[in-house]
Design an enzyme around this catalytic site. Structure first.
Site, mmCIF file in Angstrom:
data_model
loop_
_atom_site.group_PDB
_atom_site.id
_atom_site.type_symbol
_atom_site.label_atom_id
_atom_site.label_comp_id
_atom_site.label_asym_id
_atom_site.label_seq_id
_atom_site.Cartn_x
_atom_site.Cartn_y
_atom_site.Cartn_z
ATOM 1 N N TYR A 35 49.339 60.552 -50.822
ATOM 2 C CA TYR A 35 49.839 59.351 -50.149
ATOM 3 C C TYR A 35 50.144 58.279 -51.175
ATOM 4 O O TYR A 35 49.336 58.041 -52.073
ATOM 5 C CB TYR A 35 48.819 58.816 -49.135
ATOM 6 C CG TYR A 35 49.289 59.069 -47.723
ATOM 7 C CD1 TYR A 35 50.481 58.512 -47.276
ATOM 8 C CD2 TYR A 35 48.571 59.885 -46.864
ATOM 9 C CE1 TYR A 35 50.941 58.770 -45.998
ATOM 10 C CE2 TYR A 35 49.030 60.149 -45.575
ATOM 11 C CZ TYR A 35 50.218 59.581 -45.154
ATOM 12 O OH TYR A 35 50.686 59.838 -43.900
ATOM 13 N N GLU B 169 52.000 55.061 -50.229
ATOM 14 C CA GLU B 169 52.742 53.978 -49.564
ATOM 15 C C GLU B 169 52.842 52.779 -50.494
ATOM 16 O O GLU B 169 51.859 52.386 -51.133
ATOM 17 C CB GLU B 169 52.041 53.590 -48.254
ATOM 18 C CG GLU B 169 52.295 54.617 -47.173
ATOM 19 C CD GLU B 169 51.652 54.269 -45.847
ATOM 20 O OE1 GLU B 169 51.031 53.199 -45.736
ATOM 21 O OE2 GLU B 169 51.769 55.087 -44.930
ATOM 22 N N ASP C 252 78.780 53.824 -47.820
ATOM 23 C CA ASP C 252 77.958 55.030 -47.668
ATOM 24 C C ASP C 252 78.733 56.145 -48.369
ATOM 25 O O ASP C 252 79.727 56.643 -47.843
ATOM 26 C CB ASP C 252 77.793 55.328 -46.169
ATOM 27 C CG ASP C 252 77.087 56.658 -45.914
ATOM 28 O OD1 ASP C 252 76.879 57.412 -46.881
ATOM 29 O OD2 ASP C 252 76.756 56.920 -44.741
ATOM 30 N N THR D 248 73.316 60.295 -49.797
ATOM 31 C CA THR D 248 72.362 61.393 -49.760
ATOM 32 C C THR D 248 72.273 61.925 -51.186
ATOM 33 O O THR D 248 73.083 61.577 -52.041
ATOM 34 C CB THR D 248 72.846 62.544 -48.849
ATOM 35 O OG1 THR D 248 74.166 62.905 -49.257
ATOM 36 C CG2 THR D 248 72.838 62.137 -47.399
ATOM 37 N N LYS E 240 74.285 66.567 -51.408
ATOM 38 C CA LYS E 240 75.655 67.065 -51.225
ATOM 39 C C LYS E 240 76.281 67.256 -52.606
ATOM 40 O O LYS E 240 75.848 68.136 -53.335
ATOM 41 C CB LYS E 240 76.433 66.102 -50.323
ATOM 42 C CG LYS E 240 75.807 65.979 -48.917
ATOM 43 C CD LYS E 240 76.656 65.148 -47.987
ATOM 44 C CE LYS E 240 76.084 65.115 -46.585
ATOM 45 N NZ LYS E 240 75.266 63.936 -46.303
ATOM 46 N N ARG F 152 67.240 67.609 -50.625
ATOM 47 C CA ARG F 152 67.612 66.887 -49.400
ATOM 48 C C ARG F 152 66.949 65.500 -49.409
ATOM 49 O O ARG F 152 65.709 65.406 -49.520
ATOM 50 C CB ARG F 152 67.107 67.715 -48.220
ATOM 51 C CG ARG F 152 67.611 67.344 -46.865
ATOM 52 C CD ARG F 152 67.462 68.533 -45.944
ATOM 53 N NE ARG F 152 68.480 69.505 -46.294
ATOM 54 C CZ ARG F 152 69.755 69.422 -45.908
ATOM 55 N NH1 ARG F 152 70.161 68.448 -45.136
ATOM 56 N NH2 ARG F 152 70.623 70.338 -46.294
HETATM 57 N N1 DSN Z 1 75.488 65.895 -41.392
HETATM 58 C C1 DSN Z 1 76.176 65.452 -42.571
HETATM 59 C C2 DSN Z 1 77.489 66.090 -42.712
HETATM 60 O O1 DSN Z 1 77.570 67.264 -42.415
HETATM 61 O O2 DSN Z 1 78.434 65.470 -43.156
HETATM 62 C C3 DSN Z 1 76.291 63.996 -42.622
HETATM 63 O O3 DSN Z 1 75.034 63.446 -42.457
#
Ligand code: DSN
Length: 433
Positions: free
Chosen positions: A52, A54, A197, A223, A226, A232
């Site tokens: 933990y 926090e 974003d 994110t 990707k 993730r």
């Molecule tokens: N679910 C993602 C996508 O496939 O683009 C975006 O969060």
């Protein structure tokens, strides 16, 4: 890594084995997916999951945080180098959590914001009525023009008419560049916060291959799994921290800088304990991005996407905006008499994975859709080059043109399995992870 002998739960590990085989044998074209390096995968399966922590490095609510403090600080420092920024928060569990924290930091319930419509390529967290963003705040939307490009004139006229507190740029299914400078200009004119974003194209931006949002957007989220090819997760960044001219206060009523507001929004605003094992894996992936060959990987992504787009166009497929500047493309299948649902389900049977997707001005429901979204980050990680894109499109086309023929599906599935043997995934892991 957990040793094989300690794996007593065969039920779960058999499933993990099955998933590894699925990933190894299939052609992965989901635009938001990728394959991490083995060391990213290894870092995730480690002992900070027991801890933990926090709070933030040096300011935790638990003892024993001296090592995770070092891990998190390393992740932050590396990320700052990746995007040449001055502040970063690496704790968001996902892109949606990162965006949730941005809303929490700068918007009061009921306040208005402007984002790209989900049905035009936007994201759930940009104001879908089904999402917290659309339920808690007043969402207004801009779209794309008939030729598939962001309708900047509509964005500007809506911004002037609606006076949103925040404008979001970024998308989940948009294959073209963003004009961040133009969006910032309208933001400045109406006094709005401009938030980018970059979850999808982040790796291409980090490699300097797409426009840089950081000098034009007040806040940037992404994110990490990707095009950044990490574990993730989510991140929030600022190139320049600033006293907020909007007079936004923290929950105690104190004026704060933007970085303080965002830190408070991630924790304790939205999340509890950070996932330090995932943050360790983020640090590993940021280290990989800082290495020379990541730029070559990003260049190959764009080159592969453009080769694939050309190959689809040559076969009479209708690409939204006629092509791509980034890692993905959106295809309208109506001239092929197919729905997105049918295409996704049929390709799945041949172990070619992608997702059905609404196309702009779609006349079908989001469960059916008229289109498919295709991305190449994952197959590029597997080692595919431009010529392989031609082979992949050939296989997709064969399936789509014979969508009800089981024999074609069986034969292409065998071709896919054979083809993928050239591109091993985690060979070091052998048959078991
Ligand atoms: N679910 C993602 C996508 O496939 O683009 C975006 O969060």
């Amino acid at each position: 890594m957990v040793e094989i002998e300690t794996r007593k739960d065969t039920q779960v590990f058999d499933l993990l084995h099955k998933e590894l085989e699925r990933q190894r044998q299939g052609i992965e074209l989901i635009a938001s997916e990728n394959f991490t390096s083995l060391q990213v995968l290894q870092a995730m399966g480690t002992c900070p999951t027991n801890k933990y922590a926090e709070g933030y490095p040096g300011k935790r609510y638990y003892g024993g945080c001296e090592v995770v403090d070092e891990i998190e600080t390393l992740a932050i420092e590396r990320l700052k180098k990746v995007f040449n920024c001055t502040w970063a928060n690496v704790q968001p569990h996902s892109g949606a959590s990162a965006n949730g924290a941005v809303f929490l930091a700068v918007m009061k319930p009921g306040e208005k914001f402007l984002g790209l419509d989900l049905s035009m390529g936007g994201h759930l967290t940009h104001g879908s009525p089904a999402n917290f963003s659309g339920k808690t705040y007043q969402a207004v939307h801009y779209g794309v023009t008939k030729n598939g490009y962001v309708d900047y004139e509509q964005l500007e006229s809506k911004a002037r008419a609606e006076k949103p507190k925040m404008i979001i740029c970024g998308a989940s299914a948009y294959s073209r560049e963003w004009d961040y400078e133009r969006i910032r200009a309208i933001g400045d004119e109406i006094g709005a916060i401009v938030f980018a974003d970059i979850a999808h194209p982040a790796g291409l931006i980090a490699s300097g291959l797409l426009n840089d949002p950081f000098d034009h957007c007040h806040i940037v989220s992404s994110t990490t799994h990707k095009t950044l090819r990490g574990p993730r997760g989510g991140i929030i960044m600022l190139r320049h921290d600033f006293e907020n001219p909007w007079g936004i206060k923290d929950p105690k009523g104190n004026l704060r800088t933007m970085s303080q507001l965002l830190d408070l929004a991630v924790f304790p605003g939205l999340q509890g304990g950070p996932l330090e094992h995932v943050i360790a894996a983020k640090a590993v992936s940021f280290g990989e991005i800082l290495a020379e060959d990541f730029r070559a990987y990003s260049k190959q992504i764009i080159s592969n996407a453009q080769a694939m787009a050309r190959s689809f166009v040559n076969r009479g497929y209708n690409l939204i905006s006629d092509g791509t500047d980034n890692h993905l493309m959106l295809i309208d299948l109506r001239n092929k008499n197919l729905t997105g649902k049918k295409a996704q389900e049929t390709l799945d049977k041949a172990h070619i994975t992608l997702n059905k997707n609404a196309v702009p001005f779609d006349d079908k429901s989001p469960f059916v859709t008229s289109g498919i979204r295709i991305g190449v980050p994952a197959v590029t990680t597997r080692g595919m080059k431009e010529d392989h894109m031609e082979t992949v499109v050939e296989m997709i086309d064969k399936i789509l043109m014979n969508a009800d023929d089981e024999n074609t599906i069986i034969s292409v599935r065998a071709d896919v399995k054979e083809f993928m043997k050239q591109f091993p995934l985690y060979p070091e892991l052998g048959p078991l992870i």
